[in-house]
Scaffold this motif. Structure first.
Motif, PDB file in Angstrom:
ATOM      1  N   TRP A 230      36.325   9.391  45.438  1.00 18.51           N
ATOM      2  CA  TRP A 230      37.179   9.479  44.257  1.00 18.51           C
ATOM      3  C   TRP A 230      38.469   8.698  44.495  1.00 18.51           C
ATOM      4  CZ3 TRP A 230      35.766  11.835  39.747  1.00 18.51           C
ATOM      5  CH2 TRP A 230      34.725  12.770  39.783  1.00 18.51           C
ATOM      6  N   ARG A 231      38.973   8.027  43.461  1.00 20.62           N
ATOM      7  CA  ARG A 231      40.323   7.451  43.509  1.00 20.62           C
ATOM      8  C   ARG A 231      41.245   8.471  42.845  1.00 20.62           C
ATOM      9  NH1 ARG A 231      40.144   2.583  40.274  1.00 20.62           N
ATOM     10  NH2 ARG A 231      38.570   3.772  39.153  1.00 20.62           N
ATOM     11  N   VAL A 232      42.282   8.879  43.563  1.00 24.51           N
ATOM     12  CA  VAL A 232      42.974  10.115  43.212  1.00 24.51           C
ATOM     13  C   VAL A 232      44.382   9.879  42.666  1.00 24.51           C
ATOM     14  CG1 VAL A 232      43.809  12.318  44.131  1.00 24.51           C
ATOM     15  CG2 VAL A 232      41.685  11.336  45.015  1.00 24.51           C
ATOM     16  N   VAL A 233      44.708  10.571  41.587  1.00 21.22           N
ATOM     17  CA  VAL A 233      46.100  10.701  41.151  1.00 21.22           C
ATOM     18  C   VAL A 233      46.639  11.984  41.776  1.00 21.22           C
ATOM     19  CG1 VAL A 233      47.697  11.022  39.234  1.00 21.22           C
ATOM     20  CG2 VAL A 233      45.722   9.514  38.965  1.00 21.22           C
ATOM     21  N   ILE A 234      47.621  11.820  42.662  1.00 21.43           N
ATOM     22  CA  ILE A 234      48.273  12.966  43.308  1.00 21.43           C
ATOM     23  C   ILE A 234      49.467  13.355  42.440  1.00 21.43           C
ATOM     24  CG2 ILE A 234      49.512  13.739  45.383  1.00 21.43           C
ATOM     25  CD1 ILE A 234      48.040  11.365  46.844  1.00 21.43           C
ATOM     26  N   ASN A 235      49.251  14.350  41.592  1.00 19.28           N
ATOM     27  CA  ASN A 235      50.370  14.832  40.758  1.00 19.28           C
ATOM     28  C   ASN A 235      51.224  15.798  41.579  1.00 19.28           C
ATOM     29  OD1 ASN A 235      50.764  17.691  38.986  1.00 19.28           O
ATOM     30  ND2 ASN A 235      51.890  15.915  38.274  1.00 19.28           N
ATOM     31  N   TYR A 236      52.531  15.735  41.365  1.00 19.48           N
ATOM     32  CA  TYR A 236      53.429  16.710  41.968  1.00 19.48           C
ATOM     33  C   TYR A 236      54.529  17.015  40.959  1.00 19.48           C
ATOM     34  CZ  TYR A 236      56.949  13.114  42.646  1.00 19.48           C
ATOM     35  OH  TYR A 236      57.881  12.144  42.402  1.00 19.48           O
TER      36      TYR A 236
ATOM     37  N   ILE B   4      45.603   9.360  52.821  1.00 20.86           N
ATOM     38  CA  ILE B   4      44.388   8.873  52.142  1.00 20.86           C
ATOM     39  C   ILE B   4      44.210   7.379  52.408  1.00 20.86           C
ATOM     40  CG2 ILE B   4      43.419   8.375  49.849  1.00 20.86           C
ATOM     41  CD1 ILE B   4      44.493  11.132  48.957  1.00 20.86           C
ATOM     42  N   HIS B   5      45.282   6.620  52.297  1.00 22.14           N
ATOM     43  CA  HIS B   5      45.181   5.173  52.526  1.00 22.14           C
ATOM     44  C   HIS B   5      44.830   4.875  53.977  1.00 22.14           C
ATOM     45  CE1 HIS B   5      47.249   3.525  48.663  1.00 22.14           C
ATOM     46  NE2 HIS B   5      46.447   4.533  48.415  1.00 22.14           N
ATOM     47  N   ASP B   6      45.401   5.641  54.923  1.00 22.88           N
ATOM     48  CA  ASP B   6      45.086   5.449  56.349  1.00 22.88           C
ATOM     49  C   ASP B   6      43.605   5.658  56.619  1.00 22.88           C
ATOM     50  OD1 ASP B   6      47.714   4.922  56.861  1.00 22.88           O
ATOM     51  OD2 ASP B   6      48.165   6.884  57.746  1.00 22.88           O
ATOM     52  N   ARG B   7      42.967   6.507  55.803  1.00 24.46           N
ATOM     53  CA  ARG B   7      41.533   6.793  56.011  1.00 24.46           C
ATOM     54  C   ARG B   7      40.647   5.903  55.148  1.00 24.46           C
ATOM     55  NH1 ARG B   7      41.758  13.472  55.943  1.00 24.46           N
ATOM     56  NH2 ARG B   7      43.508  13.654  57.359  1.00 24.46           N
ATOM     57  N   GLY B   8      41.253   4.900  54.510  1.00 25.25           N
ATOM     58  CA  GLY B   8      40.455   3.924  53.752  1.00 25.25           C
ATOM     59  C   GLY B   8      40.224   4.291  52.302  1.00 25.25           C
ATOM     60  N   GLY B   9      40.883   5.342  51.817  1.00 22.97           N
ATOM     61  CA  GLY B   9      40.729   5.749  50.417  1.00 22.97           C
ATOM     62  C   GLY B   9      41.811   5.148  49.543  1.00 22.97           C
ATOM     63  N   TYR B  10      41.789   5.527  48.262  1.00 23.80           N
ATOM     64  CA  TYR B  10      42.792   5.000  47.326  1.00 23.80           C
ATOM     65  C   TYR B  10      43.399   6.159  46.539  1.00 23.80           C
ATOM     66  CZ  TYR B  10      45.177   2.228  43.848  1.00 23.80           C
ATOM     67  OH  TYR B  10      46.154   1.673  43.065  1.00 23.80           O
ATOM     68  N   ALA B  11      44.716   6.161  46.454  1.00 23.61           N
ATOM     69  CA  ALA B  11      45.407   7.215  45.693  1.00 23.61           C
ATOM     70  C   ALA B  11      46.743   6.696  45.205  1.00 23.61           C
ATOM     71  CB  ALA B  11      45.622   8.449  46.577  1.00 23.61           C
ATOM     72  N   VAL B  12      47.208   7.262  44.116  1.00 29.28           N
ATOM     73  CA  VAL B  12      48.547   6.981  43.607  1.00 29.28           C
ATOM     74  C   VAL B  12      49.244   8.320  43.379  1.00 29.28           C
ATOM     75  CG1 VAL B  12      47.977   4.776  42.505  1.00 29.28           C
ATOM     76  CG2 VAL B  12      47.691   6.908  41.220  1.00 29.28           C
ATOM     77  N   VAL B  13      50.571   8.259  43.392  1.00 26.85           N
ATOM     78  CA  VAL B  13      51.377   9.468  43.221  1.00 26.85           C
ATOM     79  C   VAL B  13      51.985   9.455  41.828  1.00 26.85           C
ATOM     80  CG1 VAL B  13      53.627  10.374  43.956  1.00 26.85           C
ATOM     81  CG2 VAL B  13      51.888   9.857  45.668  1.00 26.85           C
TER      82      VAL B  13
ATOM     83  N   GLY C  71      34.793   5.128  43.484  1.00 27.13           N
ATOM     84  CA  GLY C  71      34.374   5.940  42.352  1.00 27.13           C
ATOM     85  C   GLY C  71      35.423   5.997  41.259  1.00 27.13           C
ATOM     86  N   PRO C  72      35.200   6.826  40.266  1.00 27.48           N
ATOM     87  CA  PRO C  72      36.142   6.957  39.144  1.00 27.48           C
ATOM     88  C   PRO C  72      37.439   7.651  39.554  1.00 27.48           C
ATOM     89  CG  PRO C  72      34.333   8.503  38.925  1.00 27.48           C
ATOM     90  CD  PRO C  72      34.027   7.679  40.132  1.00 27.48           C
ATOM     91  N   GLY C  73      38.377   7.689  38.595  1.00 27.36           N
ATOM     92  CA  GLY C  73      39.668   8.300  38.853  1.00 27.36           C
ATOM     93  C   GLY C  73      39.620   9.812  38.703  1.00 27.36           C
ATOM     94  N   LEU C  74      40.328  10.504  39.581  1.00 29.00           N
ATOM     95  CA  LEU C  74      40.380  11.966  39.577  1.00 29.00           C
ATOM     96  C   LEU C  74      41.839  12.397  39.579  1.00 29.00           C
ATOM     97  CD1 LEU C  74      39.023  14.811  40.055  1.00 29.00           C
ATOM     98  CD2 LEU C  74      39.288  14.346  42.505  1.00 29.00           C
TER      99      LEU C  74
END
Ligand code: NAP
Length: 248
Positions: A27-33, A47-56, A2-5
């Motif tokens: 959702w493909r996630v931007v993990i802001n910190y 998230i990656h271990d569960r097959g999803g996509y995310a960036v920090v 899906g789109p970026g969140l």
């Protein structure tokens, strides 16, 4: 996929639980910190271990140039940007108003209010159909403190969350023809690390007995409300609130 969140403050607590659940729903996630990179990386790995996509992405939501850079990064990495969760928030030591130093008002309103305004503004610039975007939801994380006022603990924090409620109502109306729904979740007492900032380590146990359901909520319980408001199942909801607070 899906789109970026973009989820602000997604390395810990409610934001982290929301990132994990949103990624599961596509959702493909931007993990802001802000400061805790290790926690954010851990969420990305799960998230990656569960097959999803995310960036920090590290950014202080109270800093205008850092917020703009975060949205530019997200647009490059995860285009199209299709959603925002304004979750990052903080409070300070519990006390009565007359004991508070004015500098804490600046810090609390910078993160909780200015940060949400800046992120919402960038989201509109990227997501609004008026600006060539594809639309998408914004979910603001407010608090039942906006209703209850936080007496004897933190009326400043409560007032900042009142501002989030007002922002939710006004922006929802302003964006009703932009393809953007704006809603908020108002958590009650949720078992996360934020309570350490209050300087009262026993706060959760002390307050639990005053909650109709006699227990704190979990970050995952709040995440379910947020992810529902993000979803198309909430397609006719805008300018509204879910109180996830055990009846409080
Ligand atoms: P938490 O566990 O303390 O996590 C807060 C998150 O916000 C962290 O990821 C932190 O980043 C991030 N953050 C703080 N200041 C930031 C800044 N200036 N820029 C970017 N990120 C920042 O808190 P939580 O309990 O999950 O709270 C999340 C939201 O729910 C907040 O808006 C809070 O007001 C609201 N809320 C919580 C409760 C509750 O009982 N827990 C109740 C009502 C509402 P780092 O990890 O890098 O420090």
């Amino acid at each position: 996929m899906g789109p970026g969140l973009i989820i602000t403050g997604a390395g810990r607590g409610i934001g982290a639980a929301t990132a994990l659940l949103a990624a599961q729903t596509g959702w493909r996630v931007v993990i802001n910190y802000h400061q805790n990179r290790q926690a954010a990386e851990s969420v990305r790995e799960q998230i990656h271990d569960r097959g999803g996509y995310a960036v920090v992405y590290q950014a202080d939501v109270a800093d205008e140039s850092q917020v703009s850079a975060m949205f530019a990064f997200a647009s490059q990495q995860l285009a199209p940007i299709g959603g925002l969760v304004n979750n990052a928030g903080m409070l300070e030591t519990s006390m009565r108003l007359e004991q508070m130093d004015g500098s804490r008002f600046d810090r609390i309103f910078a993160t909780n209010v200015k940060g949400s305004l800046l992120c919402a503004r960038e989201a509109v610039r990227y997501m609004s159909v008026r600006h060539g975007g594809q639309g998408g939801p914004i979910v603001n994380v407010s608090s039942v403190a906006a209703r209850l006022g936080g007496p004897n603990e933190y009326v400043d924090y409560a007032a900042s969350k009142g501002a989030i409620d007002t922002l939710t109502v006004g922006l929802a109306s302003e964006l009703s023809e932009d393809g953007i729904r704006v809603n908020a979740v108002r958590p009650g007492l949720i078992d996360t690390e934020i309570h350490q900032l209050s300087g009262d380590p026993d706060r959760i146990n002390r307050i639990s007995g005053h909650i109709p359901m006699k227990r704190p909520g979990s970050a995952e319980e709040v995440a379910h409300s947020i992810v529902w408001l993000l979803s198309d199942r909430a397609s006719y909801c805008t300018g509204t609130f879910i109180d996830c607070s055990g009846g409080r």
